[in-house]
Design an enzyme around this catalytic site. Structure first.
Site, mmCIF file in Angstrom:
data_model
loop_
_atom_site.group_PDB
_atom_site.id
_atom_site.type_symbol
_atom_site.label_atom_id
_atom_site.label_comp_id
_atom_site.label_asym_id
_atom_site.label_seq_id
_atom_site.Cartn_x
_atom_site.Cartn_y
_atom_site.Cartn_z
ATOM 1 N N GLU A 155 37.339 41.264 118.975
ATOM 2 C CA GLU A 155 38.113 41.909 120.031
ATOM 3 C C GLU A 155 37.225 42.146 121.261
ATOM 4 O O GLU A 155 36.106 42.659 121.152
ATOM 5 C CB GLU A 155 38.648 43.226 119.478
ATOM 6 N N LYS A 211 47.307 43.120 122.647
ATOM 7 C CA LYS A 211 47.346 44.090 121.555
ATOM 8 C C LYS A 211 48.538 45.023 121.758
ATOM 9 O O LYS A 211 48.811 45.480 122.871
ATOM 10 C CB LYS A 211 46.038 44.885 121.559
ATOM 11 N N CYS A 230 43.019 44.221 115.878
ATOM 12 C CA CYS A 230 42.469 45.444 115.292
ATOM 13 C C CYS A 230 43.524 46.429 114.788
ATOM 14 O O CYS A 230 44.075 46.262 113.719
ATOM 15 C CB CYS A 230 41.528 46.103 116.285
ATOM 16 N N GLY A 265 53.878 32.488 59.817
ATOM 17 C CA GLY A 265 53.120 31.462 59.111
ATOM 18 C C GLY A 265 51.673 31.468 59.569
ATOM 19 O O GLY A 265 51.401 31.437 60.772
ATOM 20 N N ILE A 266 50.733 31.521 58.621
ATOM 21 C CA ILE A 266 49.311 31.631 58.942
ATOM 22 C C ILE A 266 48.597 30.344 58.501
ATOM 23 O O ILE A 266 48.563 30.025 57.317
ATOM 24 C CB ILE A 266 48.669 32.846 58.245
ATOM 25 N N LEU A 291 44.097 28.981 65.787
ATOM 26 C CA LEU A 291 44.058 29.988 66.846
ATOM 27 C C LEU A 291 45.419 30.642 67.108
ATOM 28 O O LEU A 291 45.528 31.866 67.204
ATOM 29 C CB LEU A 291 43.544 29.359 68.135
ATOM 30 N N ASN A 338 56.372 15.405 61.053
ATOM 31 C CA ASN A 338 57.413 16.379 61.381
ATOM 32 C C ASN A 338 58.114 16.948 60.146
ATOM 33 O O ASN A 338 58.585 18.090 60.165
ATOM 34 C CB ASN A 338 58.440 15.756 62.318
#
Length: 643
Positions: free
Chosen positions: A47, A116, A173, A358-359, A363, A444
């Site tokens: 400015e 301004k 500003c 289901g485990i 991850l 599948n």
């Protein structure tokens, strides 16, 4: 290379002398030359930089105001052979009033003068003593200044002829500090790059507040915001100016200088206006409100070079994962809370008695189980209400099997082991499939057998089947339709694979530390659906990333294709920069082609996804963020590779 929406914006803070216009012009032009060497497209100065902001009652001196106009004329002359746009701060006398202005200069022309609007008159500020407000300009008008005719007013938009996404808006500003900054109107009119010429003095804590203001304004207006403030050389009679300069894009700080430097500073960053324009298009309903656009803006055009030599922009290779550990931990904690809260609500609403999951020892199922455990803990429900089912098949290895058992045992849930081998072999016999043929039927059938077991057990235990598939798998269609693709609530559906790893790691170190060692071994296990037999040593033979490609690349593609709608060539440019020295361009191109092919062909699976919580900016739920015809053609995107 083609710009692809990138423009280099610079903030210049030259060393100056108060009221010495010749000295200041010399420093300004030196910095212009330095910016040209760095191929800066737009350069904003502080400015009143041509005179100094702290001239006080010297602004009443005709000599200073005339010298400033002469200085602007010299800068205009200096710009004749320069390609960029330069924005200079100067006191401009017009209609017997003095205005604090930004003067926009391009190739020997003054494109416009912006006064301004908000003139501070409090504490250390006395600007109303010298300057009038730009509110005087109820309309833009043509004026004569520095020997040429130009536009002057508060509603001027400066736009590149070649790229309408590249448009500049100015404020000065204090304009930023008010409830509705002028830049809000500029952005509504189409400005994607907002420039602030400032002379904000430094106080303890003020700098952080300034940056927050700019970041918030850039985020609200979906813009880039460049801020250049007066520095060393301004009067220190009562205050000190530190020369703050920084660039923000949509709330993210791209670059900043070192304040309180004795010499000048040039701070640059490459902003992506295509990205900003795309965000606005996507959010047009809320961004433009009633749809009424401000047509009272004067459009002034310039033309920047069509091509650039390089893109100097840091591109993080894992856009879903914060690079700083502190931010990453905070993100993981918040996502875990979203997942558990979503599951708790669904569990209570369904009046379920159990959670069936289901485990596999992989991850995704691990993260889903951890969410179930935390949800039960928060509800005060016995962990035995979680029914963990491990279902070994033809491809199950000892490592994943043992990790699955150990995880369920140490978390003290109810668990069962149900082998799918005999049932699947019977199914092969029913449909006449040779089990020695390891094709898609072979794979599948196993996934669907597992899903049938989980669904039937959910009926038996009055439970919910908790889905384990993640966002990356949904994007690529790496799931068996009506197999692991289906559940009653998919807690991982909004989390990409690259983030799943960090989620499990965070839980191991911060939430369920009793299974920390098991979780870290799961993290070290290759990603695999384990649907094909192990190798001769009993190790995983079917590795997902060898088939569909590296997940870190696909997550990168997903982010930029879905989040911003970028074209293939731009995604390639960003990926080459992000994965430099990790993947070569040929590898990146190979997997990007694969991404588009799979993303389009697998939409039918996403069109009937089960419910699941959105956790980030991208979600592929047909009820939420992503609506796409299942039979859409990928041909237009493939044309990129036909060139």
């Amino acid at each position: 290379m083609n710009r692809q929406g990138f423009y280099r914006i610079g903030c210049a803070v030259p060393e100056l002398k108060v009221a010495d216009v010749d000295h200041n012009v010399e420093k300004i032009t030196e910095m212009m030359d330095a910016a040209v060497q760095k191929e800066v497209d737009v350069l904003v100065f502080p400015e009143l930089g041509i005179t100094g902001y702290t001239c006080a009652d010297l602004f009443f001196q005709e000599r200073l105001v005339e010298a400033a106009q002469g200085g602007v004329k010299k800068i205009v002359e200096h710009s004749k052979d320069k390609a960029g746009v330069f924005v200079i701060g100067a006191p401009v006398r017009m209609f017997h009033r003095l205005y604090n202005c930004g003067v926009v200069i391009w190739t020997g022309k003054i494109l416009g003068i912006v006064p301004k609007i908000h003139i501070p008159e409090y504490n250390e500020y006395y600007e109303k003593r010298w300057f009038s407000s730009g509110q005087d300009f109820t309309e833009n008008c043509q004026v004569e200044y520095a020997g040429m005719s130009t536009w002057m007013g508060t509603r001027i938009l400066f736009r590149d002829k070649r790229d309408t996404n590249m448009a500049l808006g100015l404020e000065i500003c204090e304009d930023l500090w008010v409830p509705i900054p002028p830049s809000s109107h500029h952005a509504m009119a189409g400005a994607t790059v907002l420039l602030n010429l400032s002379a904000s003095n430094d106080l303890v804590g003020k700098r952080e507040y300034r940056v927050d203001l700019a970041k918030n304004q850039a985020a609200r207006t979906l813009s880039a915001y460049a801020y250049a403030s007066a520095g060393f050389g301004e009067s220190t009679t009562d205050v000190v100016h530190g020369g703050d300069a920084f660039l923000v894009e949509n709330g993210t700080l791209l670059a900043e200088n070192q304040r309180f430097a004795l010499e000048g500073s040039l701070t640059t960053a490459d902003v992506d206006v295509e990205r900003l324009a795309g965000e606005r298009t996507k959010k047009q309903g809320s961004y433009y409100g009633t749809g009424a656009l401000p047509w009272d803006y004067q459009l002034v055009e310039f033309q920047l070079p069509e091509n650039i030599s390089t893109v100097e922009r840091s591109v993080w290779k894992h856009p879903f994962v914060p690079s700083r550990q502190e931010d990453r931990y905070q993100r993981c904690e918040e996502i875990f809370q979203i997942q558990t809260t979503g599951l708790m609500k669904r569990y209570l609403h369904a009046q379920a008695k159990s959670l069936v999951v289901g485990i596999s020892g992989g991850l995704d199922s691990t993260l889903a189980l951890l969410v179930c455990v935390k949800a039960c803990d928060r509800l005060g429900v016995d962990r035995k209400n979680i029914k963990g089912i491990t279902m070994p098949g033809f491809g199950t290895t000892d490592r994943t099997y043992n990790n699955a058992l150990a995880l369920m045992e140490q978390l003290h849930i109810h668990w069962e082991e149900i082998s799918i081998v005999e049932a699947t072999m019977g199914h092969f016999e029913d449909i006449g499939h040779d089990p020695q043929i390891h094709d898609v039927t072979y794979e599948n059938a196993q996934a669907r057998e597992r899903t049938q077991i989980l669904m039937d057990l959910a009926n038996k235990y009055n439970g919910l089947v908790v889905g384990t598939g993640d966002l990356s798998e949904l994007a690529l269609g790496w799931a068996t339709y009506n197999g692991d693709h289906m559940s009653m609530y998919g807690v991982n559906s909004g989390i990409p694979k690259t983030l799943v790893r960090y989620m499990v790691d965070w839980v191991a170190d911060n939430s369920l530390q009793e299974v920390r060692s098991i979780l870290h071994d799961i993290l070290d296990t290759p990603v695999s659906p384990e649907l094909l037999p192990p190798d001769k040593d009993g190790n995983i033979a079917q590795k997902t990333e060898e088939v569909v490609g590296p997940y870190e690349l696909h997550d990168f593609f997903l982010y930029y294709v879905v989040r911003f709608g970028f074209q293939p060539e731009k995604v390639m440019t960003l990926a080459n920069r992000a994965f430099e020295n990790i993947f070569d361009a040929e590898t990146i191109e190979k997997w990007l082609k694969k991404f588009y092919q799979r993303f389009f062909s697998q939409q039918f699976k996403r069109s009937c996804l089960p419910d699941g919580p959105k956790v980030g900016s991208i979600n592929l739920s047909p009820r939420g963020d992503w609506r796409m015809p299942s039979d859409a053609s990928v041909a237009a995107w493939q044309k990129f590779w036909e060139k």
